[in-house]
Design a protein around this motif. Structure first.
Motif, PDB file in Angstrom:
ATOM      1  N   ILE A  10       0.864  -1.190   0.000  1.00 28.37           N
ATOM      2  CA  ILE A  10       0.000   0.000   0.000  1.00 28.37           C
ATOM      3  C   ILE A  10       0.901   1.240   0.000  1.00 28.37           C
ATOM      4  CG2 ILE A  10      -1.842   1.248   1.197  1.00 28.37           C
ATOM      5  CD1 ILE A  10      -2.514  -1.399   2.640  1.00 28.37           C
ATOM      6  N   GLY A  11       0.827   2.027  -1.064  1.00 33.58           N
ATOM      7  CA  GLY A  11       1.620   3.259  -1.156  1.00 33.58           C
ATOM      8  C   GLY A  11       2.821   3.080  -2.065  1.00 33.58           C
ATOM      9  N   ALA A  12       2.857   3.849  -3.156  1.00 28.32           N
ATOM     10  CA  ALA A  12       3.987   3.773  -4.103  1.00 28.32           C
ATOM     11  C   ALA A  12       4.857   5.016  -3.991  1.00 28.32           C
ATOM     12  CB  ALA A  12       3.464   3.607  -5.530  1.00 28.32           C
ATOM     13  N   GLY A  13       5.150   5.419  -2.762  1.00 31.99           N
ATOM     14  CA  GLY A  13       6.079   6.527  -2.533  1.00 31.99           C
ATOM     15  C   GLY A  13       7.494   5.989  -2.639  1.00 31.99           C
ATOM     16  N   GLU A  34      -1.632   2.824  -5.049  1.00 34.81           N
ATOM     17  CA  GLU A  34      -1.227   4.180  -4.670  1.00 34.81           C
ATOM     18  C   GLU A  34      -2.436   5.101  -4.797  1.00 34.81           C
ATOM     19  OE1 GLU A  34       1.444   6.113  -3.549  1.00 34.81           O
ATOM     20  OE2 GLU A  34       0.060   7.776  -3.920  1.00 34.81           O
ATOM     21  N   LYS A  35      -2.605   5.963  -3.797  1.00 23.69           N
ATOM     22  CA  LYS A  35      -3.815   6.800  -3.833  1.00 23.69           C
ATOM     23  C   LYS A  35      -3.724   7.961  -4.827  1.00 23.69           C
ATOM     24  CE  LYS A  35      -2.926  10.076  -0.083  1.00 23.69           C
ATOM     25  NZ  LYS A  35      -3.228  10.495   1.258  1.00 23.69           N
ATOM     26  N   ARG A  36      -2.496   8.420  -5.112  1.00 21.28           N
ATOM     27  CA  ARG A  36      -2.384   9.585  -6.001  1.00 21.28           C
ATOM     28  C   ARG A  36      -2.286   9.145  -7.462  1.00 21.28           C
ATOM     29  NH1 ARG A  36       2.528  12.813  -3.587  1.00 21.28           N
ATOM     30  NH2 ARG A  36       3.406  10.756  -3.874  1.00 21.28           N
ATOM     31  N   PRO A  37      -2.445  10.091  -8.390  1.00 21.65           N
ATOM     32  CA  PRO A  37      -2.221   9.737  -9.801  1.00 21.65           C
ATOM     33  C   PRO A  37      -0.747   9.394 -10.029  1.00 21.65           C
ATOM     34  CG  PRO A  37      -3.208  11.943  -9.572  1.00 21.65           C
ATOM     35  CD  PRO A  37      -2.833  11.490  -8.203  1.00 21.65           C
ATOM     36  N   HIS A 128      -0.979   0.153  -9.387  1.00 24.44           N
ATOM     37  CA  HIS A 128      -2.256   0.811  -9.699  1.00 24.44           C
ATOM     38  C   HIS A 128      -2.292   2.169  -9.004  1.00 24.44           C
ATOM     39  CE1 HIS A 128      -3.909  -3.005 -11.193  1.00 24.44           C
ATOM     40  NE2 HIS A 128      -3.313  -3.569 -10.146  1.00 24.44           N
ATOM     41  N   PHE A 129      -2.691   3.190  -9.751  1.00 23.84           N
ATOM     42  CA  PHE A 129      -2.773   4.540  -9.181  1.00 23.84           C
ATOM     43  C   PHE A 129      -4.228   4.928  -8.944  1.00 23.84           C
ATOM     44  CE2 PHE A 129       1.234   4.067 -11.318  1.00 23.84           C
ATOM     45  CZ  PHE A 129       2.121   4.614 -10.412  1.00 23.84           C
ATOM     46  N   ASN A 130      -4.406   6.023  -8.225  1.00 25.41           N
ATOM     47  CA  ASN A 130      -5.749   6.535  -7.919  1.00 25.41           C
ATOM     48  C   ASN A 130      -6.594   5.546  -7.117  1.00 25.41           C
ATOM     49  OD1 ASN A 130      -5.539   9.069  -9.346  1.00 25.41           O
ATOM     50  ND2 ASN A 130      -5.515   7.824 -11.219  1.00 25.41           N
TER      51      ASN A 130
END
Ligand code: FAD
Length: 470
Positions: A10-13, A34-37, A128-130
């Protein structure tokens, strides 16, 4: 060997994308949400700190995944701190007496993009984004997401879930709210927050001030810093109290007050920041805090990593480096254990990882708070400067025998943060005591100074051992 296992990240930072890459290299099936675009396709503000200080622990992680050369092209070396006083004078204080030891300024976005590109080269890594994680059912190893594109919820399950979703981690929140096991959690805010500003390049694209340094304007209870970017600009950060002192974030409410504050405190910076007012009122003011928690894992199901497990204040320039080091340490634990095929195997791995790692992330959290005071205040004191000059001379003359606390933390990636902290603090205490008592000074024979520092440091460490600190 079962490498077909599904790992959900969870999270692609910074941490999540490096972790996905490394697990992909090891042959696991990894799905990242990832939650952001996708920052490679959409212009999005990283949300905080456009650039970061990147040093040897982070570089070690890049070596692990074979990206050392590619990352190098994103780096701007910073050899020391350029200290600016209130009259506009400046001097350079090197980070080390060894010429080959320096830190780098690196763009968060560019580095993240590189890690995402490399992770996606592996067929069995999907990003996956968003998709925003809303909660994690850690007993059943499932996570609930909201898809910003379809505006709908969905649930994903996996063999294990690793949350690298940063300081506001949803997995950590689920542990806390779930009340299913003894989960300890602390979050300590500083009274200071930060705001990002900028020094733009000249019309020719040149740097308006010295490029290869981390600039600091220390003012006792607040400070301004600036790190260079590849395009000739600097990202400037103001660290200031929310509500204390004559000037604070709560009372700097008009362009006139902001200009007055900068004219008084940072006159040389103001001269090269014609865009100050625009930046100041456009950019957010954000809080700074330290998060500690334990355990980081629930059985063999879920694990916290990076800022999600240990967010720290940014004053040692180590948050990202520590999060990258998490991946290195996790990888080393995977090497030491048989290939996990069951939840109980993963539990053994998560436990071993937390056992070796937590003491070090606790240490860097404390060191980062110490450095807040050092940067905004001590760097300007005569005693501190004398100590730094002496340490620089020791490092230069005895490169294999002496490393300051800063060097131990920043350039000695093969010793843990805790060991660096204990030894570094003992050395600091030893040198400061001897300087105050007049036992040593810059004119003493350096070999004699080194021997004295070593003996005194050992005595302090022995006291620490007796007191149970080691
Ligand atoms: P993050 O970088 O926060 O990444 C988390 C990712 O998870 C993000 O992409 C986020 O969008 C995503 N996410 C969050 N919630 C969800 C959710 N619910 N669902 C799905 N995805 C989610 N470190 C250094 O080493 N050097 C420095 O000089 C430095 N300077 C700093 C300056 C400032 C002002 C700040 C605030 C920090 C600084 N740091 C520095 C620390 C560094 O930014 C962090 O330690 C680092 O970003 C941690 O990486 P991470 O991947 O764990 O978390």
């Amino acid at each position: 060997m079962n490498k077909q296992q599904n790992i959900l990240v969870i999270g692609a930072g910074l941490c999540g994308s490096l972790l996905a890459l490394r697990l992909g290299q090891r042959g696991y099936h990894v799905t990242v949400y990832e939650k952001r675009p996708d920052l490679r396709k959409v212009e999005i503000s990283a949300g905080r700190s456009i650039n970061l200080a990147f040093s040897d622990r982070g570089i070690k992680a890049m070596k692990l995944v074979g990206l050392e050369d590619k990352v190098q092209s994103l780096c701007i070396p910073m050899n020391g701190r350029m200290i600016h006083d209130q009259e506009g004078n400046s001097f350079l204080s090197n980070y080390s007496g060894r010429d080959y030891e320096y830190i780098n300024s690196i763009s968060r976005g560019e580095l993240n993009a590189l890690l995402l590109d490399e992770a996606e080269k592996h067929d069995h890594v999907t990003i996956h984004f968003n998709k925003k994680c809303q909660s994690v059912d850690f007993e059943n190893t499932t996570a609930l997401f909201f898809d910003y594109e379809t505006k709908s919820d969905f649930v994903e399950d996996a063999d294990i879930i690793i949350a690298t979703d940063g300081a506001g981690s949803i997995l950590r929140k689920s542990y806390f709210l779930g009340k299913k096991f003894l989960f300890s959690f602390s979050q300590d805010y500083l009274t200071h927050g930060y705001k990002e500003l900028s020094i733009l390049p000249t019309e020719n694209g040149d740097y308006k001030t010295y490029k290869n340094a981390l600039h600091i304007w220390p003012r006792g209870s607040f400070m301004l810093i600036a790190l260079p970017n590849l395009d000739g600009s600097f990202t400037v950060t103001l660290f200031l109290s929310f509500d204390e002192g004559n000037y604070n974030f709560n009372n700097l409410t008009t362009p006139e007050l902001v200009t007055e504050f900068f004219k008084k405190e940072f006159p040389d910076a103001l001269q090269i920041m014609p865009n100050l007012i625009e930046d100041f009122f456009k950019n957010p003011t954000s809080p700074l805090g330290t998060v500690k928690c334990s355990p980081w894992h629930f059985k063999g199901n879920t694990l916290l990593m990076g800022d999600a497990a240990h967010a720290i204040v940014p004053f040692y320039g180590q948050g990202m480096n520590a999060s990258f080091e998490d991946v290195v340490e996790f990888d080393a634990v995977l090497d030491k254990h048989k290939n996990p095929t069951s939840k109980s195997d993963w539990e053994t791995i998560f436990k071993a990882y937390e056992h070796t790692r937590k003491k070090d992330t606790d240490a860097i959290a404390d060191l980062a708070i110490d450095n807040f005071h050092e940067m905004k205040e001590h760097v300007n004191h005569d005693l501190f400067r004398e100590k730094r000059n002496l340490e620089m001379a020791l490092e230069k003359n005895f490169p294999n025998e002496y490393s300051s606390k800063y060097s131990l933390v920043t350039f000695n990636e093969n010793i843990g943060y805790r060991e660096a902290m204990l030894k570094g603090r003992a050395q600091d205490k030893a040198i400061l005591n001897m300087l105050v008592e007049g036992d040593i000074d810059m004119h003493s024979d350096l070999r004699h100074v080194l021997d004295k520092v070593k003996i005194e440091t050992e005595a302090i460490l022995e006291d620490d051992r007796i007191a149970g600190l080691k």
